[in-house]
Enzyme design. Structure first.
Site, PDB file in Angstrom:
ATOM      1  N   HIS A  50       0.847  -1.188   0.000  1.00  0.00           N
ATOM      2  CA  HIS A  50       0.000   0.000   0.000  1.00  0.00           C
ATOM      3  C   HIS A  50       0.888   1.244   0.000  1.00  0.00           C
ATOM      4  O   HIS A  50       2.108   1.155   0.194  1.00  0.00           O
ATOM      5  CB  HIS A  50      -0.950   0.000   1.209  1.00  0.00           C
ATOM      6  CG  HIS A  50      -0.260  -0.002   2.537  1.00  0.00           C
ATOM      7  ND1 HIS A  50      -0.195  -1.117   3.343  1.00  0.00           N
ATOM      8  CD2 HIS A  50       0.402   0.964   3.197  1.00  0.00           C
ATOM      9  CE1 HIS A  50       0.475  -0.820   4.438  1.00  0.00           C
ATOM     10  NE2 HIS A  50       0.856   0.427   4.370  1.00  0.00           N
TER      11      HIS A  50
HETATM   12  P1  TYD Z   1      -1.556  -2.443   7.791  1.00  0.00           P
HETATM   13  O1  TYD Z   1      -1.118  -1.021   7.808  1.00  0.00           O
HETATM   14  O2  TYD Z   1      -2.380  -2.911   6.626  1.00  0.00           O
HETATM   15  O3  TYD Z   1      -0.267  -3.360   7.973  1.00  0.00           O
HETATM   16  P2  TYD Z   1       0.523  -4.279   6.922  1.00  0.00           P
HETATM   17  O4  TYD Z   1       0.624  -3.513   5.646  1.00  0.00           O
HETATM   18  O5  TYD Z   1       1.850  -4.507   7.551  1.00  0.00           O
HETATM   19  O6  TYD Z   1      -0.250  -5.543   6.810  1.00  0.00           O
HETATM   20  O7  TYD Z   1      -2.347  -2.720   9.136  1.00  0.00           O
HETATM   21  C1  TYD Z   1      -2.752  -4.018   9.495  1.00  0.00           C
HETATM   22  C2  TYD Z   1      -4.005  -3.888  10.353  1.00  0.00           C
HETATM   23  O8  TYD Z   1      -3.755  -3.164  11.541  1.00  0.00           O
HETATM   24  C3  TYD Z   1      -5.146  -3.172   9.635  1.00  0.00           C
HETATM   25  O9  TYD Z   1      -6.358  -3.852   9.963  1.00  0.00           O
HETATM   26  C4  TYD Z   1      -5.171  -1.810  10.249  1.00  0.00           C
HETATM   27  C5  TYD Z   1      -4.626  -2.040  11.638  1.00  0.00           C
HETATM   28  N1  TYD Z   1      -3.853  -0.896  12.151  1.00  0.00           N
HETATM   29  C6  TYD Z   1      -4.379  -0.114  13.161  1.00  0.00           C
HETATM   30  O10 TYD Z   1      -5.510  -0.346  13.656  1.00  0.00           O
HETATM   31  N2  TYD Z   1      -3.620   0.920  13.649  1.00  0.00           N
HETATM   32  C7  TYD Z   1      -2.395   1.208  13.159  1.00  0.00           C
HETATM   33  O11 TYD Z   1      -1.726   2.174  13.630  1.00  0.00           O
HETATM   34  C8  TYD Z   1      -1.874   0.411  12.077  1.00  0.00           C
HETATM   35  C9  TYD Z   1      -0.526   0.694  11.480  1.00  0.00           C
HETATM   36  C10 TYD Z   1      -2.636  -0.636  11.623  1.00  0.00           C
END
Ligand code: TYD
Length: 137
Positions: A50
């Site tokens: 992303h």
């Molecule tokens: P995401 O940013 O998609 O992480 P990655 O790309 O490493 O898989 O986040 C994963 C999940 O965590 C998503 O459901 C959103 C949640 N999240 C939060 O609730 N708060 C945060 O600060 C972050 C970074 C993620």
């Protein structure tokens, strides 16, 4: 594309390990509003996939080895975070993927904004269209 690497200052204590530190707005080009970390991932796991519309972040790996792939819509580059003193600034409109090179590597992130799901671009074609539109301005 030149990745923005920062050297995180460290103080080694003979036979007792090292202490690393950085200060928002002094060592980083932004104030910190949120810190999060990813742990417990097996080797080979790929996360990210992303970009963000506004968020700016510092990534560092206090333990292990994680490959960060960056793509600004024009160029791609890779940075291996395999040293606790190495930090990577990831600006907005930067597509990122993180690939675990070693089990249980820890990825820490200091971010300049609170969590906002609306700030994410999770579709790669949408990302390319968005950055192409920005470059036309
Ligand atoms: P995401 O940013 O998609 O992480 P990655 O790309 O490493 O898989 O986040 C994963 C999940 O965590 C998503 O459901 C959103 C949640 N999240 C939060 O609730 N708060 C945060 O600060 C972050 C970074 C993620």
């Amino acid at each position: 594309m030149n990745p923005q690497i920062i050297h995180i200052k460290s103080v080694a204590a003979e036979g007792m390990g090292a202490l690393s530190f950085f200060e928002a707005e002094r060592d980083l080009p932004f104030a910190i509003k949120r810190i999060y970390y990813i742990y417990g991932a097996p080797k080979g796991v790929q996360r990210g996939g992303h970009a963000h519309k506004a968020l700016r972040q510092l990534l560092w790996c206090p333990y292990g080895s994680i490959l960060i792939r960056l793509d600004d819509g024009k160029e791609k580059t890779e940075v291996l975070l395999d040293d606790p003193t190495k930090g990577l600034i990831v600006e907005h409109f930067m597509w990122r993927e993180m690939i675990w090179q070693q089990e249980n590597s820890v990825l820490c992130v200091a971010a300049d904004s609170y969590y906002d799901a609306a700030d994410y671009i999770r579709d790669y074609d949408t990302f390319l269209q968005t950055v192409a539109g920005r470059n036309e301005l």
